[in-house]
Design a protein around this motif. Structure first.
Motif, short mmCIF file in Angstrom:
data_model
loop_
_atom_site.label_atom_id
_atom_site.label_comp_id
_atom_site.label_asym_id
_atom_site.label_seq_id
_atom_site.Cartn_x
_atom_site.Cartn_y
_atom_site.Cartn_z
N ILE A 257 2.04 -1.40 -10.96
CA ILE A 257 0.89 -1.49 -11.86
C ILE A 257 -0.28 -0.63 -11.43
CG2 ILE A 257 1.53 -3.83 -12.62
CD1 ILE A 257 -0.60 -4.98 -10.79
N GLY A 258 -0.04 0.22 -10.43
CA GLY A 258 -1.03 1.22 -10.07
C GLY A 258 -2.13 0.73 -9.15
N GLN A 259 -1.81 -0.16 -8.22
CA GLN A 259 -2.79 -0.60 -7.22
C GLN A 259 -2.21 -0.33 -5.83
OE1 GLN A 259 -4.77 -4.37 -7.80
NE2 GLN A 259 -4.27 -4.39 -9.99
N PRO A 260 -2.24 0.95 -5.37
CA PRO A 260 -1.56 1.33 -4.12
C PRO A 260 -2.13 0.67 -2.87
CG PRO A 260 -2.93 3.12 -4.97
CD PRO A 260 -2.86 2.10 -6.05
N ASN A 261 -3.42 0.44 -2.82
CA ASN A 261 -4.00 -0.17 -1.62
C ASN A 261 -3.46 -1.58 -1.40
OD1 ASN A 261 -5.54 2.10 -1.14
ND2 ASN A 261 -7.31 1.34 -2.27
N LYS A 262 -3.43 -2.37 -2.52
CA LYS A 262 -2.87 -3.71 -2.40
C LYS A 262 -1.37 -3.64 -2.10
CE LYS A 262 -5.74 -7.08 -4.73
NZ LYS A 262 -5.73 -8.22 -5.67
N ALA A 263 -0.71 -2.71 -2.72
CA ALA A 263 0.73 -2.58 -2.50
C ALA A 263 1.01 -2.31 -1.02
CB ALA A 263 1.29 -1.45 -3.37
N ALA A 264 0.25 -1.40 -0.44
CA ALA A 264 0.46 -1.07 0.98
C ALA A 264 0.24 -2.28 1.87
CB ALA A 264 -0.48 0.06 1.37
N GLN A 265 -0.76 -3.08 1.56
CA GLN A 265 -1.08 -4.27 2.35
C GLN A 265 0.12 -5.21 2.43
OE1 GLN A 265 -4.46 -6.36 0.78
NE2 GLN A 265 -3.98 -8.23 1.89
N TYR A 266 0.78 -5.44 1.31
CA TYR A 266 1.90 -6.38 1.29
C TYR A 266 3.18 -5.75 1.82
CZ TYR A 266 -0.92 -9.72 -1.29
OH TYR A 266 -1.89 -10.61 -1.63
N LEU A 267 3.35 -4.43 1.59
CA LEU A 267 4.57 -3.77 2.07
C LEU A 267 4.58 -3.67 3.59
CD1 LEU A 267 4.93 -0.96 -0.64
CD2 LEU A 267 6.37 -2.99 -0.35
N ILE A 268 3.40 -3.55 4.18
CA ILE A 268 3.31 -3.55 5.65
C ILE A 268 3.76 -4.91 6.20
CG2 ILE A 268 1.69 -3.53 7.58
CD1 ILE A 268 0.11 -1.37 6.04
N ARG A 269 3.33 -6.00 5.53
CA ARG A 269 3.72 -7.34 5.98
C ARG A 269 5.23 -7.55 5.86
NH1 ARG A 269 -0.67 -11.23 2.90
NH2 ARG A 269 -2.56 -10.35 3.84
N ALA A 270 5.83 -6.82 4.94
CA ALA A 270 7.26 -7.02 4.70
C ALA A 270 8.13 -6.31 5.73
CB ALA A 270 7.63 -6.50 3.30
N GLN A 271 7.54 -5.45 6.56
CA GLN A 271 8.32 -4.69 7.55
C GLN A 271 8.74 -5.57 8.73
OE1 GLN A 271 5.90 -1.33 8.59
NE2 GLN A 271 6.13 -0.36 6.58
#
Length: 632
Positions: A618-632
């Protein structure tokens, strides 16, 4: 012999042909001593109505009484709410806005105004509401008798009990199909509608006898009030001229003015209705809920076949009113096509009756009039011109049943004596059968309307395949469940609730009210069984249909703080994936993934990954990065 000459010959009690009086009704028909001379039949009619329905004074409010009385904010204001009642759609006092739930909307303010007046002086009092229904019904029986005495001037006063006006009115008062109208407070709209329509007929006859325009003005006013009670009175625009034609020798050009006076009142009502509701027949919004439009999705052939099937049921109930139910919703009445013999038989029967009535029209026979009265007044609720929101209802026969009662009254008073001669025993015997049968059935049916539970318990025995009847039975049982203190009895009630509720949803899987109730019952099952897997699975099955379950939202807030975080995480991931991938609804997906799932299990990697991917999409890369980092 011409039809005109035949209609003017002296009639005897044995003829089936109506005898017109003179060019206009005789003035002696309106003598002041009418009721004094008819005190005995009038008293019997009044007392019969009261005796049948007086027990309803102790009944509660049921069904749509909640909409028009109990929880109607305009009614609760008393006299101060009348202006709002008159200037808004009839359901707005309950819903708070105009929802256009049924085809054509509803503008029937008169009965609701009477409820507001009651509330002003007596408060919310079901006893008062039921008392006035009984009183108004008894007065309807008297007014019907008065009008019929204009149609059929009495000859043998010593045989008042064996003439058409009394027999017709008695059969009408006794008919079990009217129990819904009288014993259900909401049915007052039907009662007031017929009262106003009969008053209009009487006043038109006063005009014909006197040629004074004041009576026409009063007739138009009575008819306008009838329409304000219920729009089904529109059919009397045809009934009044038809009755003048049958029961007087008034020339056609002189029938025009009374008809125009009623038509003017009708136009005023329709303009007012349009001004209030905003449209005449359709809001332009398609009604897709089959509980308000049972023909939605059917082919034209299926619709017409199903309609004629129900019309056949109407005829059967007029003669043999058993079994009775308040619920004819899908699919107590099954959907059929033209391969169904009941639909074909009903079609043939109805066309045959109409053909016979038209064939006998010039002869002005009573059977012809009764048939035409029945079909004309039923037409507006038959679903043929437009959908009325249900397959059928017993209350829809309230006015049309007069046509049936006239025919039976004629059969007992005139035809059987003609067949049997002076030693006629068939008339008293047939009358006794109807009195005992109709009266007994009404006395048996009326108690069903005492409470929501008694009404739904009676309905579920008949309307076993109705989604609505099964839902209503489950909700009635739930009211008992809430107050039950014995644990074993409480759990037994919950089992019964599940049976009826599940059947309701089996009949109509997308039934909104049943789905909403199901969300609460699932939680009640969980409180008993503590089976979290079952709870989450049933929540998921509901959410697949629609996300709009406020109770599930509330219950999830409860669960995420108290239950197995891993199970809740898997459930939220499943729901989120469904709404993200299949429904393309990121908002709902995030509500379950982020709002509930991560609240229960903030470090769950699949949940964090799913949330990050949605924010990426949905075009919110900053929030996306925050959660994708937690998923690592």
């Amino acid at each position: 012999m011409t039809a005109k000459k035949r209609s003017q010959r002296p009639a005897t009690d044995s003829t089936a042909t109506v005898k017109p009086a003179v060019d206009h009704p005789e003035k002696k028909l309106f003598e002041a001593r009418f009721w004094a001379d008819k005190i005995l039949p009038a008293a019997l009619l009044f007392l019969a109505a009261v005796a049948l329905y007086i027990s309803s004074v102790n009944f509660e409010y049921v069904l749509d009484d909640k909409i028009v009385v109990q929880e109607n904010t305009y009614v609760a204001k008393g006299l101060a709410g009348i202006k709002e009642i008159l200037t808004t759609e009839s359901f707005q006092g309950y819903f708070g806005e105009q929802k256009d739930l049924v085809e054509g909307g509803r503008y029937r303010p008169l009965s609701i105004v009477t409820f507001a007046v009651e509330h002003q002086f007596f408060g919310l009092n079901s006893k008062v509401s039921h008392f006035f229904n009984v009183l108004l019904y008894a007065l309807t029986g008297l007014l019907l008798y008065r009008v019929l005495c204009l149609f059929f001037p009495l000859k043998n006063e010593h045989r008042w009990w064996l003439n058409i006006p009394f027999l017709t009115s008695l059969l009408f008062v006794l008919h079990p199909l009217h129990s819904e109208v009288v014993a259900n407070v909401k049915g007052r709209d039907e009662i007031l509608c017929l009262l106003g329509a009969l008053a209009a007929v009487y006043l038109v006859w006063r005009y014909l006898a006197s040629q004074q325009y004041l009576w026409l003005l009063l007739a138009a006013l009575a008819f306008f009030l009838s329409l304000m009670a219920k729009e089904t009175a529109l059919t009397f625009i045809a009934i009044v001229p038809l009755s003048i034609y049958f029961f007087t020798s008034t020339p056609p050009k002189k029938i025009l003015l009374p008809t125009l006076s009623l038509l003017t009142a009708a136009l005023l009502y329709l303009l007012l209705r349009w001004q209030v509701i905003g449209y005449f027949l359709s809001s332009g919004k398609e009604i897709t809920d089959i509980m308000n439009n049972p023909f939605y999705g059917l082919s034209t052939g299926e619709k017409l076949a199903t309609i004629f099937q129900t019309l056949g049921i109407y005829l059967k109930l007029l003669i043999f009113p058993h079994p009775l139910t308040h619920d004819y919703y899908p699919y107590h009445i099954p959907v059929v096509n033209w391969g169904n013999w009941k639909a074909l038989l009903s079609l043939a029967l109805h066309f045959g009756l109409v053909a016979y009535a038209v064939w006998q029209l010039n002869k002005k026979t009573i059977i012809s009039y009764g048939i035409l009265f029945y079909f004309i007044t039923l037409s507006i609720v038959s679903n043929l011109p437009f959908s009325v929101g249900t397959f059928m209802n017993e209350r829809f026969l309230y006015i049309p049943s007069i046509g049936f009662c006239i025919i039976i009254g004629w059969l007992i008073a005139r035809k059987l004596p003609e067949w049997t001669g002076p030693t006629n025993l068939l008339s008293p015997a047939l009358l006794g059968c109807f009195v005992l049968g109709f009266g007994g059935k009404t006395l048996m049916r009326v108690p069903d309307w005492a409470t929501p539970f008694s009404l739904n318990s009676a309905a579920i025995k008949v309307s076993t395949e109705s989604a609505r009847a099964n839902l209503f039975m489950s909700t009635a049982l739930f009211e008992q469940y809430k107050v039950e203190t014995d644990q074993s009895r409480k759990y037994a009630l919950l089992d019964d609730i599940n049976v009826y509720l599940n059947k309701s949803l089996k009949i109509y899987p997308r039934y909104g009210s049943a789905l909403t109730f199901k969300s609460g019952i699932v939680a009640e099952n969980y409180q008993r069984d503590k089976n979290l897997d079952q709870l989450l699975e049933e929540f998921y099955q509901l959410l697949v249909i629609t996300p709009n379950f406020p109770f599930i939202d509330q219950y999830m807030d409860y669960l995420v703080k108290r239950e197995d975080a891993d199970k809740l995480a898997r459930f939220c991931l499943r729901v989120g994936a469904h709404y993200a991938n299949e429904k393309r609804n990121s908002r709902i997906a995030l509500k379950f993934l982020e709002g509930y799932g991560l609240t229960a299990a903030p470090n769950d990697r699949p949940l964090n990954r799913a949330v990050g991917q949605i924010y990426e999409k949905i075009g919110q890369p900053n929030k996306a990065a925050q959660y994708l980092i937690r998923a690592q």
